[in-house]
Design a protein around this motif. Sequence first.
Motif, PDB file in Angstrom:
ATOM      1  N   LEU A 645       0.885  -1.155   0.071  1.00  0.00           N
ATOM      2  CA  LEU A 645       0.181   0.143  -0.015  1.00  0.00           C
ATOM      3  C   LEU A 645       0.829   1.443  -0.005  1.00  0.00           C
ATOM      4  O   LEU A 645       0.704   2.137  -0.753  1.00  0.00           O
ATOM      5  N   SER A 646       1.908   0.990   0.652  1.00  0.00           N
ATOM      6  CA  SER A 646       2.817   2.373   0.753  1.00  0.00           C
ATOM      7  C   SER A 646       3.597   2.812  -0.537  1.00  0.00           C
ATOM      8  O   SER A 646       3.561   3.608  -0.927  1.00  0.00           O
ATOM      9  N   THR A 647       4.044   1.327  -1.151  1.00  0.00           N
ATOM     10  CA  THR A 647       4.647   1.455  -2.449  1.00  0.00           C
ATOM     11  C   THR A 647       3.800   2.155  -3.480  1.00  0.00           C
ATOM     12  O   THR A 647       3.763   2.908  -4.460  1.00  0.00           O
ATOM     13  N   ALA A 648       2.331   1.634  -3.475  1.00  0.00           N
ATOM     14  CA  ALA A 648       1.371   2.223  -4.508  1.00  0.00           C
ATOM     15  C   ALA A 648       0.935   3.533  -4.382  1.00  0.00           C
ATOM     16  O   ALA A 648       0.641   4.227  -5.342  1.00  0.00           O
ATOM     17  N   GLY A 674      -1.292  -5.061 -11.698  1.00  0.00           N
ATOM     18  CA  GLY A 674      -2.275  -4.358 -12.563  1.00  0.00           C
ATOM     19  C   GLY A 674      -3.471  -4.789 -12.499  1.00  0.00           C
ATOM     20  O   GLY A 674      -3.691  -6.062 -12.532  1.00  0.00           O
ATOM     21  N   GLY A 675      -4.351  -4.134 -13.099  1.00  0.00           N
ATOM     22  CA  GLY A 675      -5.593  -4.721 -13.404  1.00  0.00           C
ATOM     23  C   GLY A 675      -6.445  -4.451 -12.326  1.00  0.00           C
ATOM     24  O   GLY A 675      -6.355  -4.682 -11.194  1.00  0.00           O
ATOM     25  N   ARG A 676      -7.988  -4.143 -12.547  1.00  0.00           N
ATOM     26  CA  ARG A 676      -8.916  -4.029 -11.576  1.00  0.00           C
ATOM     27  C   ARG A 676      -9.162  -5.237 -10.774  1.00  0.00           C
ATOM     28  O   ARG A 676      -8.952  -6.430 -11.543  1.00  0.00           O
ATOM     29  N   SER A 677      -9.486  -5.283  -9.693  1.00  0.00           N
ATOM     30  CA  SER A 677      -9.554  -6.645  -8.882  1.00  0.00           C
ATOM     31  C   SER A 677     -10.964  -7.291  -9.216  1.00  0.00           C
ATOM     32  O   SER A 677     -11.041  -8.391  -8.830  1.00  0.00           O
ATOM     33  N   ASP A 696      -8.393   5.162   4.238  1.00  0.00           N
ATOM     34  CA  ASP A 696      -9.293   4.310   4.621  1.00  0.00           C
ATOM     35  C   ASP A 696      -8.759   2.886   5.053  1.00  0.00           C
ATOM     36  O   ASP A 696      -8.988   2.043   5.867  1.00  0.00           O
ATOM     37  N   VAL A 697      -7.739   2.506   4.021  1.00  0.00           N
ATOM     38  CA  VAL A 697      -7.401   1.063   3.989  1.00  0.00           C
ATOM     39  C   VAL A 697      -6.377   0.903   5.080  1.00  0.00           C
ATOM     40  O   VAL A 697      -6.301  -0.244   5.766  1.00  0.00           O
ATOM     41  N   LYS A 698      -5.661   1.800   5.116  1.00  0.00           N
ATOM     42  CA  LYS A 698      -4.816   1.905   6.450  1.00  0.00           C
ATOM     43  C   LYS A 698      -5.582   1.754   7.753  1.00  0.00           C
ATOM     44  O   LYS A 698      -5.066   0.837   8.807  1.00  0.00           O
ATOM     45  N   GLU A 699      -6.721   2.258   7.809  1.00  0.00           N
ATOM     46  CA  GLU A 699      -7.506   2.247   9.033  1.00  0.00           C
ATOM     47  C   GLU A 699      -8.092   0.775   9.125  1.00  0.00           C
ATOM     48  O   GLU A 699      -7.960   0.221  10.364  1.00  0.00           O
ATOM     49  N   SER A 700      -8.397   0.062   7.997  1.00  0.00           N
ATOM     50  CA  SER A 700      -8.868  -1.237   8.106  1.00  0.00           C
ATOM     51  C   SER A 700      -7.920  -2.024   8.229  1.00  0.00           C
ATOM     52  O   SER A 700      -7.958  -3.179   9.231  1.00  0.00           O
ATOM     53  N   LEU A 701      -6.611  -1.942   7.856  1.00  0.00           N
ATOM     54  CA  LEU A 701      -5.418  -2.751   8.443  1.00  0.00           C
ATOM     55  C   LEU A 701      -5.193  -2.711   9.743  1.00  0.00           C
ATOM     56  O   LEU A 701      -4.642  -3.655  10.448  1.00  0.00           O
ATOM     57  N   ALA A 702      -5.371  -1.585  10.401  1.00  0.00           N
ATOM     58  CA  ALA A 702      -5.190  -1.486  11.939  1.00  0.00           C
ATOM     59  C   ALA A 702      -5.995  -2.387  12.429  1.00  0.00           C
ATOM     60  O   ALA A 702      -5.790  -2.806  13.617  1.00  0.00           O
ATOM     61  N   ILE A 799      -5.360  -3.129  -4.157  1.00  0.00           N
ATOM     62  CA  ILE A 799      -4.393  -2.030  -4.031  1.00  0.00           C
ATOM     63  C   ILE A 799      -3.707  -1.758  -5.288  1.00  0.00           C
ATOM     64  O   ILE A 799      -3.536  -0.807  -5.659  1.00  0.00           O
ATOM     65  N   ASP A 800      -3.286  -2.943  -6.000  1.00  0.00           N
ATOM     66  CA  ASP A 800      -2.376  -2.676  -7.081  1.00  0.00           C
ATOM     67  C   ASP A 800      -3.203  -2.124  -8.296  1.00  0.00           C
ATOM     68  O   ASP A 800      -2.671  -1.280  -9.078  1.00  0.00           O
ATOM     69  N   SER A 801      -4.654  -2.231  -8.280  1.00  0.00           N
ATOM     70  CA  SER A 801      -5.366  -1.447  -9.312  1.00  0.00           C
ATOM     71  C   SER A 801      -5.969  -0.124  -8.594  1.00  0.00           C
ATOM     72  O   SER A 801      -6.705   0.468  -9.282  1.00  0.00           O
ATOM     73  N   GLN A 802      -5.532   0.169  -7.482  1.00  0.00           N
ATOM     74  CA  GLN A 802      -5.733   1.490  -6.756  1.00  0.00           C
ATOM     75  C   GLN A 802      -7.378   1.764  -6.730  1.00  0.00           C
ATOM     76  O   GLN A 802      -7.883   2.474  -6.464  1.00  0.00           O
ATOM     77  N   ASP A 803      -7.871   0.397  -6.429  1.00  0.00           N
ATOM     78  CA  ASP A 803      -9.368   0.496  -5.964  1.00  0.00           C
ATOM     79  C   ASP A 803      -9.393   0.268  -4.516  1.00  0.00           C
ATOM     80  O   ASP A 803      -9.630  -0.796  -3.971  1.00  0.00           O
TER      81      ASP A 803
END
Length: 807
Positions: A645-648, A674-677, A696-702, A799-803
């Motif tokens: 996530l940080s890299t993306a 790459g690619g939509r999930s 929001d993803v970071k909060e979910s990971l927490a 995450i790879d598809s930034q969704d």
Amino acid sequence: MADEHTPLIATVRVAQPRHRYPHHIVRRFCTIALSSCLLAGFVTFLVLLFIEPPGYHRGHQHGHHRDQWESSVGRPRDHPPSHQDVLDILFDTPSAEQAEKWSRYYTSGPHLAGQNYSQAEWTQNKWIEWGIPSDIVSYDVYLNYPVDHSLSLLRKSKDSSSSSPSSSSSWKVDFKATLEEDVLDKDPTSGLQDRIPTFHGYSASGNVTGSFVWVNYGTYQDFEDLRKANVSIEGKIAIARYGGIFRGLKIRRAQDLGAIGVILYSDPGDDGHVREDNGYGAYPNGPARNPTSVQRGSAQFLSERPGDPTTPGYPSKPGAPRAPVENVIPSIPSVPISYAEAVPLLKALNGHGPKADDFNQYWTRNLGLGYKGVDYNIGPSPDNVVINLFNEQKYVTTPLWNVVGVVNGTIPNEVIVVGNHRDAWIAGGAGDPNSGSAVLNEVIRSVGAALKAGWKPLRTIVFASWDGEEYSLIGSTEWVEEYLPWLSDSAVSYLNVDVGVRTPHFDASAAPLLHRLLREVVTAIPSPNQTVPGQTVGDLWNGRIKPMGSGSDFTAFQDFAGVPSLDFGFGGHRPEDPVYHYHSNYDSFAWMTNFGDPGFEYHRAMARVLGRTLVELANRPIIRFNATDYADALVNYVDQIESRLSTATTTSDSSDLDLATLSEDEIFNIRSRGGRSDTFAGPGAAALAPRGDPTDVKESLAHLRFTLAELRAKTERLDAAAQWVDDTIRAGVPWWKLWTRVKLGLAFVWVNKAYKGFERHFLYPEGLDGRTWFKHVVFAPGLWTGYAGAVFPGLQESIDSQDYVNA
């Protein structure tokens, strides 16, 4: 008027007395029956309570603690063998000479999927001869077989008056590939009359002509790099080198972007240090790659779903409904070729288009044909230089045959499955898969010896020789789909050996429940390499256990049925190793005896590793799992997701990363993003705008970390209870300590039930986005890698598809 004759008591007629409850006879019968059942159950419980626990205590009483390497086979017994006795038998019985014998048989002729019934019959008969009741289980599956193919480089003269590409008089053949491997005097199977042509499983038939482009490894990111450089492959033929990701996904992405055909070759730059340009002789005169070797293989879209592509999620039995296959196998033709025949094609690109040097370091790594005059220009080739690719395949629905043997255990609803596939792309297959077939046979022969000595395993053991693995893991997948309810209730673990031996380096992938057992087993098996006396397999192993991906028969067990799986063998690669001719005619008995495993000692070592693992799982009262290891692994996987996530969110280009700090798997995972999930990505998918907020993803990971902390506390309690039960059984409980025995019995049942169902809790019935066959939320093959395992695949793909909304 009453008088002295009047009776003092008169009889008055009334209705029959009513019972308090309706159906009183049925109630009385049920009461008696249920009371009898409860009494019988209690008596049975008391009887079992005073029966000596199996395996451990008997061996302890008799002081049976000799060195495990001491021979025990054939020793007369006046009692059933103890657990240590069984370990000794499965250590002593495997033989390098016998493994060599099985290897010689399996590699003596072609055995394509659906064309190896005699070999299935031979395998069944051998297993029965060794005391394992066995059957042949067939499925009707959709396969292709090669009919014809050709590949030509065409050039049109500059002064030709004809401008029509279809005009035969204006074109000449600059190079015509043989699409064959050399017949070698020192390798008898390379020259069999019925040897199998070079082809791709599930490749499309077609006859196409067009200019061509070199696309590096053909990863998702490689195609993105071409798009950014304004190099289009629409209407063109793509040439890609094998490596990193599954071949079918290279073809899938090229097809999505409009390519009309794909050619795949093995670049010697990926062979490590052992290459002809470094002074090594080519096979059979040395350990380097033979220039004419060709890697066959399946072109199916492995990360979409394995198994028969026409029966998704259900077994391919006769009369089963058949689904369309457009989304899971290619619609454009493809052929595999040798690097010797790739050189003229790549040299024809010299001077055309950008060079690999003009891209990033992922394009320039491991380029091995520069000494042959290849400049690694990308292309496309000019309009007057084209390739004609012709491919004809015959598609049929035909039977294939699994051989399944069963050893019934004392506990009927706890099962260990052990498997290896038997089919191969070529006549040989000494490494893939028949080193594993030889190993499995030696384990079964050893189990037969233990049964003859009086062993009765606690858990049922199922042995399987799968067919159709090479095309799409078909035999194992169809079997799992057919027996899913039973496996969901009973399966404890699946042990897979595919390539049992191809190098001296031990390698493994496993579900975390099995990590600790695997590490213990390899430290108990002596290595064939005794440079330092007493070295074990574990001493020479790097200790890395990879996450479960795909590419072999564990896939349906792990990703579809939630059965914790282990895939292992001597298959790790180092730059100084002899080149393994994967899926080539030269993966032969001759190669194995001269370069892979002379003496077949590593075959014997692998049989001992597999045998000990099997006995530890099948014969210990408490299942040999460790749940805390799983909880710790999940935390590590979340770390990987946060890093991703940080890299993306900081960069969209992987070219700034230091290759030296990354493993091969990490490099190709990065390059395949790459690619939509929610689907396989189509053209331009990576250019879609981000959706949602990564915060929001970071909060979910927490929050996920918080729940994992709770899980770890529970797994610690589970493992502690398991250890208490194990220690108590080993020590023994006197008959008068009734309460301790009751606690022991209850804990025994609870611990094993919790362990057996642990992996199943990670199954999501709806499946992953866009590929619903894959049910496991922790493990799946990477969407654009196929082989390499992705952890928390739904999160990775989103995450790879930034969704970030989907994440």
